[in-house]
Motif scaffolding. Structure first.
Motif, PDB file in Angstrom:
ATOM      1  N   TRP A   1     -19.956-108.437 -11.287  1.00 56.98           N
ATOM      2  CA  TRP A   1     -19.798-108.027 -12.398  1.00 56.98           C
ATOM      3  C   TRP A   1     -18.310-107.373 -12.419  1.00 56.98           C
ATOM      4  CZ3 TRP A   1     -24.518-109.549 -10.383  1.00 56.98           C
ATOM      5  CH2 TRP A   1     -25.461-110.533 -10.747  1.00 56.98           C
ATOM      6  N   GLY A   2     -18.383-107.105 -13.807  1.00 56.81           N
ATOM      7  CA  GLY A   2     -16.739-105.654 -14.136  1.00 56.81           C
ATOM      8  C   GLY A   2     -17.203-105.641 -15.183  1.00 56.81           C
TER       9      GLY A   2
ATOM     10  N   HIS B   1     -14.554-106.158 -17.833  1.00 58.84           N
ATOM     11  CA  HIS B   1     -13.561-105.933 -17.201  1.00 58.84           C
ATOM     12  C   HIS B   1     -13.015-107.142 -17.339  1.00 58.84           C
ATOM     13  CE1 HIS B   1     -10.189-104.566 -14.577  1.00 58.84           C
ATOM     14  NE2 HIS B   1     -10.690-103.157 -14.990  1.00 58.84           N
ATOM     15  N   GLU B   2     -12.221-107.702 -17.606  1.00 56.57           N
ATOM     16  CA  GLU B   2     -11.130-108.575 -16.961  1.00 56.57           C
ATOM     17  C   GLU B   2     -11.157-109.565 -15.800  1.00 56.57           C
ATOM     18  OE1 GLU B   2      -7.591-106.106 -17.216  1.00 56.57           O
ATOM     19  OE2 GLU B   2      -8.941-105.960 -18.162  1.00 56.57           O
TER      20      GLU B   2
ATOM     21  N   GLN C   1     -18.534-102.704  -8.646  1.00 58.92           N
ATOM     22  CA  GLN C   1     -20.523-102.433  -9.632  1.00 58.92           C
ATOM     23  C   GLN C   1     -21.022-103.972  -9.402  1.00 58.92           C
ATOM     24  OE1 GLN C   1     -17.365-102.811 -12.725  1.00 58.92           O
ATOM     25  NE2 GLN C   1     -17.412-100.446 -13.548  1.00 58.92           N
ATOM     26  N   THR C   2     -20.287-104.667  -8.832  1.00 62.61           N
ATOM     27  CA  THR C   2     -21.671-106.329  -8.154  1.00 62.61           C
ATOM     28  C   THR C   2     -22.556-105.702  -7.728  1.00 62.61           C
ATOM     29  OG1 THR C   2     -19.634-107.703  -8.234  1.00 62.61           O
ATOM     30  CG2 THR C   2     -21.460-108.622  -7.558  1.00 62.61           C
TER      31      THR C   2
ATOM     32  N   ALA D   1     -10.470-101.605  -9.728  1.00 69.00           N
ATOM     33  CA  ALA D   1     -10.376-100.283 -10.601  1.00 69.00           C
ATOM     34  C   ALA D   1     -10.912 -99.245 -10.764  1.00 69.00           C
ATOM     35  CB  ALA D   1     -10.992-100.858 -11.890  1.00 69.00           C
ATOM     36  N   ILE D   2     -10.674 -98.046 -11.255  1.00 67.12           N
ATOM     37  CA  ILE D   2     -11.227 -97.002 -10.954  1.00 67.12           C
ATOM     38  C   ILE D   2     -13.006 -96.732 -11.293  1.00 67.12           C
ATOM     39  CG2 ILE D   2     -11.214 -96.129 -13.439  1.00 67.12           C
ATOM     40  CD1 ILE D   2      -9.554 -93.218 -11.785  1.00 67.12           C
ATOM     41  N   GLU D   3     -13.318 -95.843 -10.927  1.00 68.31           N
ATOM     42  CA  GLU D   3     -15.027 -96.650  -9.812  1.00 68.31           C
ATOM     43  C   GLU D   3     -15.686 -94.696 -11.139  1.00 68.31           C
ATOM     44  OE1 GLU D   3     -12.962 -95.849  -7.574  1.00 68.31           O
ATOM     45  OE2 GLU D   3     -13.071 -97.394  -6.545  1.00 68.31           O
ATOM     46  N   GLY D   4     -14.770 -94.299 -10.794  1.00 63.16           N
ATOM     47  CA  GLY D   4     -16.110 -92.625 -11.744  1.00 63.16           C
ATOM     48  C   GLY D   4     -15.625 -92.257 -13.255  1.00 63.16           C
TER      49      GLY D   4
END
Ligand code: LAN
Length: 727
Positions: free
Chosen positions: A627-628, A642-643, A649-650, A689-692
């Motif tokens: 997942w993105g 997300h691309e 996230q996965t 990518a950034i998480e929060g």
């Protein structure tokens, strides 16, 4: 012209692309207080070797060994842990960069400049490197590292560069300036930019919308009294209003005079400051001010300030806000709630007590706790660290993976437990009701004990980690039953009438206070709100507690949990999702909400609600099984792909599906295959990518999540389905 050069400014403008020697940086962890040190002599270097964690933070090769290739989830977990355990710090916690926001360094560097605090050469060099590394292609900077260039980001970071000695003729600066001018110049910045530039003496105070400290003189019963605001807003408002009321500006220097020419489109002397109070570029205007606030501001500027404001009120309000600032400093040993009020309190102390005051000295020292060094240079963290939070989660992940009994991980877990033991707050603050603080006795904060602010979910995740580990017979009971109950007592104070839980305190004011949100760049900041994430942490902590201690406050816990779960059900959106406020975004909140529902036995099989939540996720699974989700979800409230799929996230989604007992194992297998496929030979996962996120618009990094959540997801999967081959 009377302009003087600042005390510390490097003499020449041409030293932008220097680098420090990365092998000379050390991070010192003193009971969770993190500070960076640059070693100057060979002797120091010998006596204080660089740790593995230091090397990893700095992007230098670590000496962590290669691991056997993993085919099964548990092999991947062990490889991940082999790496991550190598980064554990001596007190038992983990550390990390906590960057993302691009408006923090400017507050710090302006504070240093106007308080004439010497900046070590190594700091200055690496801050410049960081900001050049993070400059967008168009020449500007945004609100956060992945954000589009804005007036806020560009005007403020351009200013930082100049204060640190970068020449205005540097081609990168020319580009930044041209971009800023194409946005209409710094007069189009948001409130906070105008505030800081006025402190620096670059803009005039007339351009700043009023920040009246008199609000603190209102009786407590009024619906707008500041004690009702979200803690971050009132702790920022307090010193800001003090400084605004004093109209304090640093006397002009050659450099600030130069900035007056560089940051604006019109000639400086022609600018009508008052007329630009509400000028703001659409790029910065995430949350336009309401007509209510505009009217109040108009009345304050045109009626109250010139004709009414009695000197006695002004004096009283300044005295009381100063007192509140002092209480905040004393209660946190100058660490302060966060990076914004820490810098503002420093300026306030400088104004009130002068350059040589003890308060100013302590602030200067403490501001170091916010700095971080990485491969790109030096940045300012969003808090003074993520110590308690990451450490609590890591303990839980290892236990979920069934590895707590394994001798190999015992020393690591023991140290982590000792860390949490040391960090629980055992007292309320002095006079805590007088300064409107929530009780802290029994709580954990997000970072360390010095900051010490109660957070609902930090306390809950902390106490869960402790209970889980201490219930294993081979682990010592470092935290007594009494102290566990103290934490539960605090959690029981956190529920709102809605059933949900907020972050630092139960909600104290009405949502209508958003009408007075003056910040423009942030949304939903004025009061506390219910959050599925925080609520879940409380639900799961209380549920775990009542299994171990069925007698203690049983009825209250039952009522709390039932009402909290009911809130989680209500917070679900029609498409099955939950909006996340602290991680990106629906993936993060969905994981927590499904955990809450599982906690009361609601799973895929027996709950339509859970099936809807699972479908929301499975509909969005990407080609490669992952997942993105883009940070745009947070801004738009619409799930945005997300691309590229994202490891963190996965893992969140897989944990959610596992909690839900989602029946199709292949969906999870494909996801975990992707996660394992991205793991390096030494067990590391690369930064993606950034998480929060916070306040809807600003993103923030959680670099340790890429270890914690994959370990937890893989471990939980193996527990349920066995350690089967994934690849
Ligand atoms: C944080 C970081 C942690 C976060 C969680 C614990 C994850 C969350 O569940 C509850 C809220 C909390 C504690 C939180 C609140 C807001 C913070 C402190 C931040 C996002 C880190 C930075 C942010 C702070 C407001 C940044 C300074 C900016 C201002 C607008 C004052």
């Amino acid at each position: 012209d009377g302009a003087k050069d600042s005390a510390f400014r490097p003499a020449t403008g041409k030293q932008t692309d220097k680098h420090t020697d990365k092998t000379r940086w050390r991070m010192l962890d003193e009971r969770g207080r993190h500070t960076w040190h640059y070693l100057h002599s060979e002797k120091e270097v010998k006596e204080w070797p660089q740790s593995t964690a230091d090397k990893w933070y700095l992007g230098l090769p670590t000496d962590l060994p290669q691991q056997p290739p993993s085919k099964t989830p548990m092999q991947a977990v062990k490889n991940g842990l082999a790496f991550f355990s190598g980064l554990q710090l001596p007190p038992g916690n983990w550390g990390c960069e906590y960057g993302g926001p691009m408006f923090l360094l400017p507050g710090l560097v302006i504070t240093w400049y106007v308080t004439e605090t010497p900046i070590p050469e190594a700091h200055s060099t690496e801050i410049k490197n960081y900001l050049f590394a993070r400059q967008n292609k168009d020449g500007g900077w945004g609100l956060h590292i992945e954000g589009d260039s804005s007036v806020f980001g560009t005007s403020m970071n351009y200013t930082v560069m100049r204060l640190l000695g970068v020449s205005a003729q540097d081609p990168r600066m020319t580009k930044a300036r041209e971009l800023l001018h194409s946005f209409g110049g710094a007069v189009n910045g948001p409130h906070w930019a105008k505030f800081w530039l006025s402190v620096l003496g670059v803009t005039q105070w007339e351009v700043v919308n009023p920040i009246p400290p008199e609000l603190w003189l209102l009786p407590d019963w009024t619906p707008i009294s500041p004690w009702r605001w979200w803690i971050h807003m009132r702790q920022v408002f307090t010193p800001m209003s003090f400084i605004w009321s004093k109209r304090w500006s640093y006397p002009p220097t050659r450099l600030t005079m130069a900035l007056r020419n560089e940051l604006f489109v019109e000639p400086y002397d022609h600018i009508d400051w008052e007329s630009h109070r509400n000028s703001i570029s659409p790029r910065d205007n995430f949350h336009p001010k309401t007509w209510v606030l505009n009217t109040i501001n108009w009345a304050l500027v045109n009626v109250y300030n010139p004709y009414i404001r009695p000197n006695s009120w002004k004096a009283k309000a300044e005295a009381w806000t100063w007192k509140l600032i002092q209480m905040e400093d004393a209660n946190t040993d100058y660490a302060d709630l966060g990076p914004v009020n820490a810098t503002l309190n420093t300026v306030a102390a400088y104004i009130q007590e002068g350059p040589n005051a003890e308060s100013v000295r302590r602030h200067r020292e403490r501001l170091e706790d916010f700095l971080w060094v990485k491969d790109e240079g030096m940045l300012m963290n969003g808090t003074n660290g993520v110590q308690n939070w990451d450490t609590s989660f890591l303990i839980q992940a290892v236990i979920e993976a069934g590895l707590a009994q394994d001798e190999r991980w015992r020393p690591m877990l023991l140290k982590a437990l000792a860390y949490l033991e040391d960090q629980q707050t055992l007292e309320n603050c002095v006079d805590y009701t007088k300064c409107y603080r929530h009780p802290t006795k029994g709580a954990w904060g997000f970072s360390n004990r010095f900051q010490g602010y109660t957070v609902s979910d930090c306390t809950s995740e902390g106490i869960k980690a402790v209970m889980m580990l201490q219930s294993i017979p081979s682990y010592p009971k470092l935290i007594s039953d009494d102290r566990i109950k103290m934490a539960i007592d605090i959690i029981l104070t956190m529920q709102n009438s809605s059933g949900g839980c907020a972050s630092y305190e139960p909600t104290r004011g009405s949502e209508y206070l958003e009408w007075l949100n003056a910040a423009e760049v942030f949304g939903r900041i004025m009061v506390e709100y219910d959050y599925p994430e925080c609520t879940t942490a409380c639900i799961t902590a209380l549920s775990m507690f009542r299994k171990h201690y069925p007698e203690y406050r049983a009825k209250e816990i039952e009522v709390f949990v039932d009402r909290a779960v009911e809130y989680i059900r209500k917070a679900q959106l029609p498409d099955g999702s939950w909006y996340g406020s602290w991680g990106i975004c629906f993936s993060y909140a969905g994981m927590f909400a499904l955990e809450s529902l599982a906690c009361v036995g609601e799973t895929y099989e027996n709950s339509e609600r859970v099936r809807r939540a699972c479908k929301f996720f499975t509909d969005r699974q990407m080609e490669d099984g992952g997942w993105g989700e883009s940070y745009k979800s947070c801004e738009t409230h619409v799930y945005t792909q997300h691309e590229k799929s994202q490891v963190v996230q996965t893992a969140w989604v897989v944990i959610g599906l596992l909690e839900a007992e989602y029946p199709d194992v292949d969906v999870m297998k494909r996801a975990l295959r992707m996660i394992v496929g991205r793991q390096g030979g030494d067990g590391e996962w690369e930064q993606e990518a950034i998480e929060g996120v916070f306040n809807k618009s600003c993103m923030i990094s959680y670099p340790n999540y890429k270890f914690i959540f994959p370990i937890k997801a893989l471990g939980m999967f193996a527990k349920r389905y066995g350690d089967i081959e994934l690849l």
